[in-house]
Motif scaffolding. Structure first.
Motif, PDB file in Angstrom:
ATOM      1  N   THR A  50      62.380  96.616  49.923  1.00 52.74           N
ATOM      2  CA  THR A  50      63.702  97.239  49.758  1.00 52.74           C
ATOM      3  C   THR A  50      63.883  98.455  50.670  1.00 52.74           C
ATOM      4  O   THR A  50      62.941  99.231  50.887  1.00 52.74           O
ATOM      5  N   ALA A  51      65.092  98.622  51.162  1.00 53.39           N
ATOM      6  CA  ALA A  51      65.393  99.776  52.018  1.00 53.39           C
ATOM      7  C   ALA A  51      65.680 101.021  51.185  1.00 53.39           C
ATOM      8  O   ALA A  51      65.774 102.125  51.715  1.00 53.39           O
ATOM      9  N   VAL A  52      65.793 100.852  49.856  1.00 58.98           N
ATOM     10  CA  VAL A  52      66.096 102.010  48.992  1.00 58.98           C
ATOM     11  C   VAL A  52      64.827 102.842  48.827  1.00 58.98           C
ATOM     12  O   VAL A  52      63.774 102.325  48.460  1.00 58.98           O
ATOM     13  N   GLU A  53      64.946 104.145  49.103  1.00 58.67           N
ATOM     14  CA  GLU A  53      63.752 105.002  49.064  1.00 58.67           C
ATOM     15  C   GLU A  53      63.714 105.913  47.837  1.00 58.67           C
ATOM     16  O   GLU A  53      62.763 106.647  47.676  1.00 58.67           O
ATOM     17  N   GLN A  54      64.755 105.938  47.005  1.00 57.50           N
ATOM     18  CA  GLN A  54      64.775 106.860  45.845  1.00 57.50           C
ATOM     19  C   GLN A  54      63.425 106.753  45.102  1.00 57.50           C
ATOM     20  O   GLN A  54      63.095 105.699  44.567  1.00 57.50           O
ATOM     21  N   PRO A  55      62.608 107.827  45.099  1.00 56.10           N
ATOM     22  CA  PRO A  55      61.216 107.693  44.661  1.00 56.10           C
ATOM     23  C   PRO A  55      61.030 107.333  43.186  1.00 56.10           C
ATOM     24  O   PRO A  55      60.139 106.526  42.864  1.00 56.10           O
ATOM     25  N   ASP A  56      61.821 107.912  42.287  1.00 55.22           N
ATOM     26  CA  ASP A  56      61.661 107.584  40.855  1.00 55.22           C
ATOM     27  C   ASP A  56      61.992 106.113  40.623  1.00 55.22           C
ATOM     28  O   ASP A  56      61.279 105.389  39.938  1.00 55.22           O
ATOM     29  N   TRP A  57      63.106 105.700  41.212  1.00 61.64           N
ATOM     30  CA  TRP A  57      63.545 104.314  41.048  1.00 61.64           C
ATOM     31  C   TRP A  57      62.527 103.360  41.649  1.00 61.64           C
ATOM     32  O   TRP A  57      62.114 102.390  41.023  1.00 61.64           O
ATOM     33  N   TYR A  58      62.079 103.672  42.882  1.00 60.82           N
ATOM     34  CA  TYR A  58      61.145 102.747  43.530  1.00 60.82           C
ATOM     35  C   TYR A  58      59.829 102.669  42.747  1.00 60.82           C
ATOM     36  O   TYR A  58      59.241 101.588  42.594  1.00 60.82           O
ATOM     37  N   HIS A 108      54.132  97.859  54.733  1.00 59.21           N
ATOM     38  CA  HIS A 108      52.716  98.240  54.847  1.00 59.21           C
ATOM     39  C   HIS A 108      52.458  99.622  54.255  1.00 59.21           C
ATOM     40  O   HIS A 108      51.428  99.849  53.625  1.00 59.21           O
ATOM     41  N   ARG A 109      53.410 100.544  54.427  1.00 58.17           N
ATOM     42  CA  ARG A 109      53.257 101.882  53.829  1.00 58.17           C
ATOM     43  C   ARG A 109      53.184 101.752  52.315  1.00 58.17           C
ATOM     44  O   ARG A 109      52.355 102.373  51.659  1.00 58.17           O
ATOM     45  N   ARG A 110      54.021 100.892  51.758  1.00 59.03           N
ATOM     46  CA  ARG A 110      54.122 100.811  50.294  1.00 59.03           C
ATOM     47  C   ARG A 110      52.979 100.026  49.653  1.00 59.03           C
ATOM     48  O   ARG A 110      52.614 100.292  48.511  1.00 59.03           O
ATOM     49  N   ILE A 111      52.457  99.030  50.340  1.00 55.86           N
ATOM     50  CA  ILE A 111      51.471  98.181  49.659  1.00 55.86           C
ATOM     51  C   ILE A 111      50.054  98.743  49.707  1.00 55.86           C
ATOM     52  O   ILE A 111      49.134  98.122  49.187  1.00 55.86           O
ATOM     53  N   LYS A 112      49.901  99.952  50.325  1.00 54.19           N
ATOM     54  CA  LYS A 112      48.560 100.571  50.309  1.00 54.19           C
ATOM     55  C   LYS A 112      48.045 100.654  48.881  1.00 54.19           C
ATOM     56  O   LYS A 112      46.853 100.525  48.634  1.00 54.19           O
ATOM     57  N   ASN A 113      48.941 100.925  47.939  1.00 51.22           N
ATOM     58  CA  ASN A 113      48.531 101.022  46.530  1.00 51.22           C
ATOM     59  C   ASN A 113      49.012  99.828  45.716  1.00 51.22           C
ATOM     60  O   ASN A 113      49.181  99.946  44.502  1.00 51.22           O
ATOM     61  N   ALA A 114      49.245  98.722  46.370  1.00 58.52           N
ATOM     62  CA  ALA A 114      49.761  97.550  45.639  1.00 58.52           C
ATOM     63  C   ALA A 114      49.038  96.280  46.104  1.00 58.52           C
ATOM     64  O   ALA A 114      49.628  95.442  46.798  1.00 58.52           O
ATOM     65  N   PRO A 115      47.775  96.135  45.702  1.00 51.72           N
ATOM     66  CA  PRO A 115      47.031  94.956  46.151  1.00 51.72           C
ATOM     67  C   PRO A 115      47.677  93.654  45.700  1.00 51.72           C
ATOM     68  O   PRO A 115      47.471  92.604  46.318  1.00 51.72           O
ATOM     69  N   GLU A 116      48.491  93.718  44.651  1.00 50.53           N
ATOM     70  CA  GLU A 116      49.135  92.495  44.150  1.00 50.53           C
ATOM     71  C   GLU A 116      50.105  91.887  45.174  1.00 50.53           C
ATOM     72  O   GLU A 116      50.506  90.740  45.041  1.00 50.53           O
TER      73      GLU A 116
END
Ligand code: FAD
Length: 369
Positions: A50-58, A108-116
């Motif tokens: 998603t292009a939405v970056e709002q941190p709480d929501w994401y 790639h930035r986001r999945i560093k903590n998302a092995p799933e």
């Protein structure tokens, strides 16, 4: 403790399931309004592009996707296996190479903590068409193996069924709320009071109608979505990945040769439960431009759903200040099938244990419900 839940979309169904798992006495009541979002939702569970970056929501969106593994294994252990969930993967595509590059970097930035999310990689147009045959030629893609899809009709029914098997009550009715000495009380359509120590309102786009009489101005409005279902007779579509173009119209497939193209996002249309010429045209034009191989598909149906859209994209989850025994869960917007199961668990634990598994401060109803 007796808990009453108003609204059995994915959020209320999940709250009921998680409360019943805890042994709490729970009743869930639902009116099944036309346009109930959970019955129309596409079912993509793949938050990372998603292009939405709002941190709480994401953060909640990503946690919701991660929670699916635990949810499905819990339901499977109770014999609920028909939920239409499949880790079919997702293909991210874009018209411009630069847009795809940006999406790839973001993922790639986001999945560093998302092995799933699995081993995300760039694939060639030919590989992309092998995975999703109707796709237009020449489209490179970013492949996310951990992307999933779910049939939310089946999943929410399974959660309610599991809750009932564990002792919950479920009924169809239209209910209202009143204030009695600073406490919310629920009245059924016969005018009888439904006894409850705690009430959770998960009434989706209709929640303002039930909360306004309590003096609350609930900032969630319907966002109409028209979503087209096609059939490719004789084609095994069950393992096709979700197709996520970095524009607004996406695609996904289910076991019964069904391909779904979504969806319009109509603000200000109210509860207009109609398929419109413009809506159908918009979705089919975008879908066929992206996947011309669908041109010969049979049109099965166009579903209408009213997304419960909050003003600031963030869901509303928490106790309503100033009114005893009232908790609200709403505003899941376009991401509710991903967020809903985990958010329902949050509501259940908040009400039963006094604390949710994650901090809900950013989603508090203060000033928003
Ligand atoms: P709902 O499912 O709308 O349920 C609310 C229920 O409350 C209704 O059954 C209603 O009848 C009941 N109710 C209201 N008032 C009363 C009353 N007074 N008495 C009794 N019952 C009452 N999300 C994703 O994560 N991925 C997707 O791919 C996706 N695609 C979507 C595509 C479309 C076209 C749409 C419309 C939505 C999509 N969503 C998606 C979003 C998702 O479907 C919603 O966010 C989610 O279903 C909202 O669930 P809910 O339980 O809050 O509300």
């Amino acid at each position: 403790m007796r808990v009453l839940i108003i609204g059995a979309g994915i959020l209320g169904a999940s709250a009921a399931y998680h409360l019943a798992r805890k042994g709490v006495d729970v009743e869930i009541v639902d009116e099944e309004h036309q346009g109930k979002a959970t019955l129309a939702g596409a079912g993509i569970v793949s938050p990372w592009a998603t292009a939405v970056e709002q941190p709480d929501w994401y953060g909640l969106y990503a946690t919701g996707a991660r929670y699916y593994a635990e949810l499905i294994s819990g339901l499977t252990a109770l014999g609920e296996t028909n939920v239409g969930y499949g880790k079919v993967g997702a293909l991210v595509v874009a018209e411009e190479k630069g847009t795809l590059d940006e999406a790839e970097a973001r993922i790639h930035r986001r999945i560093k903590n998302a092995p799933e999310a699995g081993d995300v990689r760039r694939i060639s147009p030919a590989e992309a068409r092998e995975l999703f045959p109707p796709l237009r030629e020449g489209m490179e893609a970013v492949y996310i193996p951990g992307g999933a899809r779910v049939d939310a009709r089946l999943l929410s029914a399974a959660m309610v069924r599991a809750a009932v098997a564990m002792g919950a009550k479920a009924r169809n009715d239209h209910v209202t709320l009143q204030l009695d000495d600073g406490r919310a009380v629920c009245i059924d359509s016969n005018g009888a009071r439904i006894e409850a120590d705690e009430i959770i309102v998960t009434a989706g786009a209709w929640a303002a109608q039930i909360l306004n009489p309590l003096g609350l101005s609930h900032p969630v409005a319907p966002q109409k979505g028209q979503i087209v279902h096609l059939r490719l007779p004789g084609v095994a579509t069950g393992k096709w990945p979700c197709l996520l173009p970095m524009s607004s119209h996406y695609m996904l497939a289910f076991d019964d040769s069904r391909v779904v193209i979504g969806a319009t996002r109509e603000n200000g249309a109210g509860f207009d439960y109609r398929v419109t010429a413009a809506g159908e045209h918009e979705v089919l034009s975008a879908g066929l431009a992206l996947a011309p191989g669908l041109a010969s598909a049979t049109h099965i149906e166009t579903r209408i759903g009213f997304r419960p859209a909050s003003r600031d994209i963030k869901p509303i989850l928490g106790r309503v200040p100033g009114i005893a025994g009232l908790t609200v869960g709403n505003g899941l917007g376009a991401a509710g099938l991903t967020i809903g199961p985990f958010a329902g668990k949050c509501l259940a634990e908040l009400v039963a244990d006094g604390a949710a598994p994650v901090a809900l401060d950013a989603f508090a109803p203060e000033g928003r419900a």
